[in-house]
Write an enzyme that holds these catalytic residues in place. Sequence first.
Site, PDB file in Angstrom:
ATOM      1  CD  GLU A 117       3.756  19.147  29.187  1.00  0.00           C
ATOM      2  OE1 GLU A 117       4.007  20.377  29.142  1.00  0.00           O
ATOM      3  OE2 GLU A 117       4.351  18.307  28.476  1.00  0.00           O
ATOM      4  CG  ASP A 168      10.344  14.607  23.723  1.00  0.00           C
ATOM      5  OD1 ASP A 168      10.125  14.594  24.936  1.00  0.00           O
ATOM      6  OD2 ASP A 168       9.467  14.355  22.871  1.00  0.00           O
TER       7      ASP A 168
END
Length: 300
Positions: A117, A168
């Site tokens: 992330e 994604d």
Amino acid sequence: MFSYRHAFHAANHADVIKHATVVQVLDYFNQKDGPYWVIDTHAGAGIYDLTDEWASKNSEHESGLDRLLGAKPPPMIARYLETIEQFNPDGEARFYPGSPWLALSLLRPKDRLRLFELHPTEFRNLGLNIASLASEDQKKIQTFERDGFAGLKALLPPPTRRAVTLIDPSYEDKSDYRRTLLCLQEALKRFPTGCYLIWYPLVQRREATEMVRALERLHDVNWLNASLTVHRPSRDGLGLHGSGIFIVNPPWTLQKSLKNTLPWLAETLAQDKFATFTLRSNEAQKQASKGVQKRSPSGK
């Protein structure tokens, strides 16, 4: 690049098709004894409170998850809802598990979770959420505050030689479409037997259409491509009218599950009469190609 927060969209129609597929794939991986890794290139915060200011701003869960509650769904959706119930023991659908938390709920003690992330706030929230987990779950997780597109190759092939990788991105940056394709191509060179799930939005962008076409031209791999449209594309060309999930090296059971599920989802999540679905595979393309080759020049 740091404007996107998944909490705005948590539990919407796109999450439904994506996460129901994730659960099916991991259930299949759990049928074999060997350990495996789950790798998420864009992990987000991991879990979301649907009552907080971010999720309630647009309340997209009302046209996604909320429509499934109390219904009589097909087995694939029933299983997906069962996993969500684990995070809401009081019966209220308040907490929504993103892909990392769904995976964590299904991983066995010997399996591992690797999370990328880049968004600084999301990474901080991810860390806080992980800190609240039991120690045995924390031991399964390793996080990386870096670009998942670039970082994935360092993890492939995993020592287990079994892995499910979810790619994604938000696709707010148009370059994400090209980077997704290049990321998958590089991953397949390093680990051709891995299972890869690529989520993509249905939007009126040339880049989105071109990426899906390029994915369907992949050679020497098995794939499934499932998409769900919930309403007609807007006249101004803006907004998300649906989404899809492209699976490379899918479990052999997945196509049947999607075939039984997509018509129900299209009807249940429809926002107008244009709601529909597609399900394509390279096997279907091969069969169609064989049929054309068998025809005579006259077409008879």
